[in-house]
Write a protein that holds these residues in place. Structure first.
Motif, short mmCIF file in Angstrom:
data_model
loop_
_atom_site.label_atom_id
_atom_site.label_comp_id
_atom_site.label_asym_id
_atom_site.label_seq_id
_atom_site.Cartn_x
_atom_site.Cartn_y
_atom_site.Cartn_z
N GLY A 175 -4.71 -18.18 -0.12
CA GLY A 175 -4.32 -16.81 -0.42
C GLY A 175 -4.55 -15.85 0.74
O GLY A 175 -3.68 -15.07 1.10
N GLY A 176 -5.73 -15.94 1.33
CA GLY A 176 -6.04 -15.04 2.44
C GLY A 176 -5.13 -15.27 3.63
O GLY A 176 -4.65 -14.33 4.27
N GLN A 177 -4.86 -16.54 3.90
CA GLN A 177 -3.97 -16.86 5.01
C GLN A 177 -2.56 -16.35 4.74
O GLN A 177 -1.89 -15.84 5.63
N ARG A 178 -2.12 -16.48 3.50
CA ARG A 178 -0.79 -15.97 3.15
C ARG A 178 -0.72 -14.48 3.34
O ARG A 178 0.28 -13.94 3.81
N GLN A 179 -1.79 -13.80 2.93
CA GLN A 179 -1.78 -12.36 3.10
C GLN A 179 -1.67 -12.02 4.58
O GLN A 179 -0.99 -11.07 4.96
N ARG A 180 -2.29 -12.83 5.43
CA ARG A 180 -2.17 -12.60 6.87
C ARG A 180 -0.74 -12.81 7.34
O ARG A 180 -0.24 -12.10 8.21
N ILE A 181 -0.06 -13.79 6.75
CA ILE A 181 1.34 -14.00 7.11
C ILE A 181 2.15 -12.77 6.73
O ILE A 181 3.00 -12.29 7.49
N GLY A 182 1.87 -12.24 5.53
CA GLY A 182 2.55 -11.02 5.09
C GLY A 182 2.30 -9.87 6.07
O GLY A 182 3.21 -9.08 6.36
N ILE A 183 1.08 -9.80 6.57
CA ILE A 183 0.76 -8.75 7.54
C ILE A 183 1.55 -8.98 8.82
O ILE A 183 2.12 -8.05 9.40
N ALA A 184 1.62 -10.24 9.26
CA ALA A 184 2.36 -10.55 10.49
C ALA A 184 3.84 -10.19 10.32
O ALA A 184 4.47 -9.65 11.24
N ARG A 185 4.38 -10.44 9.14
CA ARG A 185 5.78 -10.09 8.88
C ARG A 185 5.99 -8.59 9.03
O ARG A 185 6.95 -8.15 9.65
N ALA A 186 5.06 -7.82 8.47
CA ALA A 186 5.18 -6.36 8.58
C ALA A 186 5.04 -5.93 10.04
O ALA A 186 5.80 -5.10 10.53
N LEU A 187 4.10 -6.54 10.75
CA LEU A 187 3.86 -6.13 12.14
C LEU A 187 5.04 -6.43 13.04
O LEU A 187 5.30 -5.71 14.01
N GLY A 188 5.76 -7.51 12.72
CA GLY A 188 6.91 -7.89 13.54
C GLY A 188 7.95 -6.79 13.64
O GLY A 188 8.73 -6.74 14.58
N MET A 189 7.95 -5.91 12.68
CA MET A 189 8.92 -4.83 12.67
C MET A 189 8.45 -3.63 13.47
O MET A 189 9.12 -2.61 13.52
N GLN A 190 7.28 -3.72 14.05
CA GLN A 190 6.67 -2.62 14.77
C GLN A 190 6.71 -1.33 13.96
O GLN A 190 7.29 -0.32 14.37
N PRO A 191 6.07 -1.36 12.81
CA PRO A 191 6.15 -0.22 11.91
C PRO A 191 5.27 0.94 12.36
O PRO A 191 4.31 0.74 13.11
N LYS A 192 5.63 2.12 11.91
CA LYS A 192 4.78 3.29 12.15
C LYS A 192 3.93 3.58 10.92
O LYS A 192 2.93 4.26 11.00
N LEU A 193 4.43 3.08 9.79
CA LEU A 193 3.71 3.33 8.53
C LEU A 193 3.73 2.04 7.70
O LEU A 193 4.77 1.42 7.54
N ILE A 194 2.57 1.67 7.24
CA ILE A 194 2.50 0.48 6.37
C ILE A 194 1.95 0.91 5.02
O ILE A 194 0.93 1.58 4.93
N ILE A 195 2.67 0.55 3.96
CA ILE A 195 2.18 0.76 2.62
C ILE A 195 1.49 -0.53 2.21
O ILE A 195 2.14 -1.56 2.10
N ALA A 196 0.21 -0.49 2.01
CA ALA A 196 -0.51 -1.69 1.61
C ALA A 196 -0.86 -1.54 0.13
O ALA A 196 -1.73 -0.77 -0.23
N ASP A 197 -0.14 -2.27 -0.72
CA ASP A 197 -0.33 -2.13 -2.17
C ASP A 197 -1.38 -3.13 -2.64
O ASP A 197 -1.08 -4.30 -2.86
N GLU A 198 -2.58 -2.66 -2.80
CA GLU A 198 -3.70 -3.51 -3.20
C GLU A 198 -3.68 -4.84 -2.45
O GLU A 198 -3.60 -5.90 -3.08
N PRO A 199 -3.73 -4.78 -1.13
CA PRO A 199 -3.52 -6.02 -0.36
C PRO A 199 -4.62 -7.04 -0.54
O PRO A 199 -4.43 -8.20 -0.20
N VAL A 200 -5.76 -6.64 -1.05
CA VAL A 200 -6.84 -7.62 -1.17
C VAL A 200 -7.27 -7.88 -2.60
O VAL A 200 -8.13 -8.72 -2.84
N SER A 201 -6.68 -7.18 -3.57
CA SER A 201 -7.22 -7.31 -4.92
C SER A 201 -6.97 -8.68 -5.52
O SER A 201 -7.64 -9.09 -6.45
#
Ligand SMILES: Nc1ncnc2c1ncn2[C@@H]1O[C@H](COP(=O)(O)OP(=O)(O)OP(=O)(O)O)[C@@H](O)[C@H]1O
Ligand code: SF4
Ligand SMILES: [Mg+2]
Lengths: 385, 339
Positions: A175-201
C-alpha cells in the motif's frame, strides 16, 4: 501514532510571500436527489459543500480537516474540476476555471494534480508503473530531457522506490509503495498544486509518517502548494502552514497553524483537538467528547450547522448563521464562524465537557421543546428519503 | 482441478497487514502482468488444459473440414449408400452398426446414404461458423452498449437499460422460429431458389438480435464499478479524452470478463443453432449441419440408433469441454471468485 508523527519540527514557515495560486469563493456542490418512476424529479439535495471560501498561496500547504462525510473530498474534486460546482467560483492564478471545459482547461490541467485516498484503487491494475507514470506526460505532451523512461526512474527514486521497478505491476507493491507511485505520477506533471485527499488514511500507521514526511520533503524542495485533506488534526499538524476546519459542508474555522492548534476559537475545533492524540501525553489538555452523529447534509440544521452537537449553543445559533469572520481576539487571517467562541486556549478546564446525548436532549427540551420536535420530524423525513 | 487452482490462487495477492513500506521485493525486476499470472495459473489447471485441447480440436475440424474429408476421400453430398448398394429396401444400412466399416468410419446415413463422418465434419463447420459469428457480433454489440451505458450513464443508461429488458423478455425460441422465415423472405422472393449464404446470414442475424443483452448487462455493471475507481479519475485529471479513458483504462480491465463471456456464450449458441435446425428453421438439406443431423437421426433412431451417437456424443463433448474451459478461464483470470 502520535510518536511516529512527531517529526523533526521544521522551523515555522513564515508567512508565504507568493501570490494567491488558488482562490475559492462561495464554492457550493449540491448533489440532487431524484425520485420517481420514468420521469425523475428532484426531491432534495445533498448539500455536500455549501459556500466554502479559502485561498492557497504559491508553495503553501493548507490542511483541510473534518469528520467523515463533511465534504472534504467533494471540495477537492471540485477544485480539480472532477465535479462541476453548483455555485461559486474557482480562480487559478487569477483565471476563472469554474466551468471551463476539458479542452480549454488543458493548459493548466497538469498544474493541478491529485493524490488519492485508496492506493489500491488509484492505480490501473493492467498497467505497469512505467505506463502509469508516463501516460499523463504523453497526454500533456511533456517531453522530459532524456526521454520518458529516464524521467520515470528519476521520479521513482525521488519518491523512494527502486528505479528498476518501472516494469512492474501495481499488484506487486504494498500500500505504501503504491501511494508513492501515485505521488510519482502526480510529480511527473510538474504540478504547482497537489490535492492530497487523505493520502495516508488507508495506510498502516507505521507507514503513514513515512509518506507524510515524503510529501513534506517534496513540498519544501519543490515548492508545490498543497491542499492536504485529513480527518483528524494530528496528521496535518506539522505539514500545513494553514489549516481549515470543515463541518457539514462549511468551513468553521481557518487560520495559521498556530492559530488553530494553540488558540482555537470554534467549539468544533476544540472538540477535534481534544480528540487528537497529543505528542506529549503529560500536557494537561481539555477533554471534549463529541456525542451523537453528524446531521444529514440533506437537511442540515438551521443557523449554525454545529449547533446540534455544540455545548455552547443558544437561541441565536438556531436562527442566525454565524459568518466566517476574524472575531475579536484573533490574529489576522484567523477566521471563525461562531456566535459564542471559546477562549483561545487548549488548557484543561475545571470540568470535562462530556456531551451526552441524553443530557443534551434534556437540556434542550427545557429550552426549545417546540422547535426541537419540529426539527426532529424534519430530520426523520430526511432520513426516509 | 480445484485443488491446483486454489493452491495457486494466492499468488498475486498483495502482502497485507503491517508490511514494512520498504519490504524487500524479490530480485526479479521485470514484473508479471496480471495476464501472465493468469496464464501461469491456467497452465497448472489440468482440466482447463485438456478442455482447451478438445475445443482447439473442434475449431481445427471446423476450419479444415474440407481438407480432412479430402484425405478421408469422401464428401458429404454423394449418396454412397444408394450408389454402392449399401442400403436395404427400407433404406437402412445393410451392414450392422449403421453401416460402419473401413470405408465409412461412422457408418452411412439411412435413407439417402451419405457418409456420416464427412457429414459431421462439415456439420461442425457450419454450426460452429454460424455460432462464432453470432458470438462475436453479440459480444461486440454487448460490450459497446454496456460501455456506453456504464460510462455515459444517466438518461442514456436508463433508455438502453429498458431496451435491454425489452429484448430479454422476448421468448427466444419462439422468436427464432417465427422470424427466421420472415428475415429470409425479406431477402429472397418466394418464387426464387434461396442461396445458402442468405440462410446463414438470416440465422446469424436473428440469434445476434437476441444474443447481446447478457454481455451488455455484465459490461455495464463492471464499467459502473470501474468508473468509480480512482484511477479513472486520475486519468480524467490529466486531461485524458473519453476515448483514451475507455480504451486504455476501462477496456483492459473488462477484457477478462469479455473472454469468459465469449467462452460461455459460444456453446450456448451452438446448441441454439442446432436446435433451430432440428426444428426445421435452421440450415436446410443438403447443406451439412450438426443440428440437421439430429433431426434426421431422430427419424430413424428406432431402427438405426448409431446415427444418433456420433453427432450426439460430439455435441456432448463439445459443450462440456467448452463450459469447463470457460470455468477454468474464469478461475485463472479471477482467482478470488468464490464458486
Ligand atoms: N456523487 C455523489 N452523489 C451524491 N452524494 C454524494 C456524492 N459524493 C458525495 N456525496 C455526499 O456528499 C457528502 C460529502 O461527501 P465527501 O466524500 O466529500 O465527504 P468526505 O468529507 O470526503 O468524507 P470522508 O472523510 O469519509 O472521505 C456525503 O454526505 C456524501 O454522501
Ligand atoms: S455558533 Fe453557536 S452552535 Fe455554532 S459553534 Fe458557535 S456556539 Fe456553537
Ligand atoms: Mg473523502
Amino acid at each position: 501514532m502520535s510518536e511516529q508523527l512527531s517529526l523533526a519540527k521544521p522551523a515555522l514557515p513564515s508567512q508565504r510571500k507568493g501570490g494567491p495560486l488558488l482562490e475559492v469563493e462561495g464554492l457550493t456542490k449540491h448533489f440532487p436527489l431524484r425520485d420517481g418512476f420514468l420521469f425523475k424529479r428532484q426531491v432534495g439535495a445533498v448539500q455536500a459543500v455549501d459556500g466554502v471560501d479559502f485561498t492557497i498561496h504559491e508553495g503553501e500547504a493548507l490542511g483541510l480537516v473534518g469528520e467523515s462525510g463533511c465534504g472534504k473530498s467533494t471540495t477537492g474534486r471540485l477544485v480539480t474540476r472532477l465535479l462541476e460546482p453548483t455555485a461559486g467560483q474557482i480562480l487559478y492564478q487569477g483565471h476563472n476555471i469554474t466551468h471551463t471545459d476539458r479542452k480549454h482547461l488543458a493548459p493548466i490541467r497538469s498544474q493541478i494534480q491529485m493524490i488519492f485516498q485508496d492506493p489500491y484503487a488509484s492505480l490501473n491494475p493492467r498497467q505497469t508503473v512505467g505506463t502509469i507514470i508516463t501516460g499523463p506526460m504523453e497526454i500533456n505532451h511533456i517531453q522530459p530531457p532524456g526521454g520518458h523512461e529516464k524521467r520515470v526512474r528519476e521520479l521513482l527514486e525521488t519518491v523512494g522506490l527502486n528505479p528498476e521497478h518501472y516494469n512492474r505491476f501495481p499488484h506487486e507493491f504494498s500500500g505504501g509503495q503504491r501511494q508513492r507511485i501515485g505521488i510519482a505520477r502526480a510529480l511527473g506533471m510538474q504540478p504547482k498544486l497537489i490535492i492530497a485527499d487523505e493520502p495516508v488514511s488507508a495506510l498502516d500507521v507505521s507507514i503513514q509518517a513515512q509518506v507524510v514526511n515524503l510529501l513534506q520533503k517534496l513540498q519544501h524542495e519543490l515548492g508545490i502548494a498543497f491542499l492536504f485533506i485529513a480527518h483528524d488534526l494530528a496528521i496535518v499538524r506539522h505539514f500545513s502552514h494553514r489549516v481549515a476546519v470543515m463541518y457539514l459542508g462549511k468551513i468553521m474555522e481557518i487560520g495559521n497553524r498556530t492559530d488553530i492548534y494553540e488558540t482555537p476559537r470554534h467549539p468544533y475545533t476544540h472538540a477535534l483537538l481534544s480528540a487528537a492524540p497529543e505528542a506529549n501525553p503529560d500536557d494537561e489538555q481539555e477533554r471534549i467528547r463529541l456525542a451523537g452523529d453528524v446531521p444529514s447534509p440533506i437537511n442540515p440544521p438551521t443557523g449554525c450547522r454545529f449547533r446540534t452537537r455544540c455545548w455552547k449553543a443558544q437561541q441565536k445559533c438556531t436562527t442566525e448563521e454565524p459568518p466566517l469572520l476574524q472575531i475579536a481576539g484573533n490574529n489576522t487571517g484567523h477566521l471563525t464562524a461562531c456566535h459564542y467562541p471559546q477562549d483561545p486556549t487548549t488548557a484543561a478546564r475545571d470540568e470535562d465537557v462530556v456531551l451526552d446525548p441524553a443530557l443534551a436532549a434534556l437540556e434542550q427540551n427545557a429550552q426549545e421543546s417546540a422547535e426541537e420536535s419540529a426539527e426532529e420530524s424534519a430530520e426523520g423525513s430526511a432520513e426516509e428519503q | 482441478m480445484s485443488s491446483s487452482t486454489q493452491a495457486t490462487a494466492g499468488n498475486d495477492q498483495i502482502p497485507e497487514g503491517p508490511s514494512a513500506d520498504t519490504a524487500a521485493v524479490p530480485l526479479e525486476i521485470i514484473g508479471r502482468s496480471p495476464r501472465q499470472l493468469a496464464w501461469l495459473r491456467f497452465k497448472r489447471d489440468r482440466t482447463g488444459v485438456i478442455c482447451a485441447g478438445i475445443v482447439g480440436a473442434f475449431i481445427l475440424i471446423a476450419i479444415f473440414a474440407p481438407l480432412i474429408c479430402a484425405l478421408y476421400g469422401k464428401n458429404p453430398y454423394t449418396l454412397y449408400g444408394q450408389n454402392d448398394n449399401l442400403l436395404n429396401s427400407y433404406g437402412m444400412p445393410i451392414k450392422p452398426n449403421g453401416g460402419i466399416d473401413s470405408n465409412h468410419w461412422f457408418g452411412i446415413e439411412p435413407g439417402l446414404g451419405r457418409d456420416i463422418f464427412a457429414l459431421l465434419m462439415y456439420g461442425i463447420r457450419t454450426s460452429l461458423g454460424i455460432s462464432l459469428c453470432v458470438t462475436i457480433l453479440s459480444v461486440a454489440l454487448g460490450v459497446l452498449v454496456g460501455l456506453i451505458q456504464g460510462y455515459v450513464g444517466r438518461k442514456t443508461d436508463y433508455f438502453l437499460g429498458r431496451l435491454t429488458d425489452l429484448m430479454m423478455s422476448f421468448p427466444q425460441q419462439l422468436f427464432f422460429i417465427a422470424f427466421t422465415p420472415v428475415v429470409i423472405a425479406l431477402f429472397v422472393k418466394p418464387t426464387e431458389q434461396e442461396p445458402t449464404y442468405i440462410r446463414f446470414f438470416a440465422l446469424v442475424l436473428v440469434q445476434f438480435f437476441l444474443g447481446w443483452m447478457s454481455v451488455s448487462r455484465l459490461v455495464r455493471s463492471q464499467v459502473l464499478s470501474l468508473r468509480e475507481r480512482e484511477f479513472v479519475e486520475a486519468a480524467q485529471l490529466t486531461g485524458a479524452s473519453t476515448w483514451r479513458i475507455v480504451s486504455k483504462e476501462l477496456l483492459p480491465n473488462i477484457g477478462s470478463t469479455i473472454l469468459v463471456q465469449t467462452t460461455l456464450l459460444l456453446p450456448v449458441n451452438v446448441t441454439t443453432e442446432a436446435g433451430l435446425s432440428y426444428l426445421g428453421v435452421g440450415m436446410q438439406d443438403p447443406t451439412p449441419d450438426w443440428g440437421l443431423m439430429f433431426q434426421k437421426a431422430a427419424e430413424y433412431y428406432q431402427s438405426d440408433i448409431t446415427y444418433m451417437f456420433f453427432p450426439g456424443i460430439a455435441m456432448l463433448i463439445f459443450v462440456v469441454a467448452f463450459n469447463l474451459l470457460g470455468d477454468s478461464v474464469r478461475d485463472a483470470l479471477d482467482p478470488k471468485t468464490i464458486r
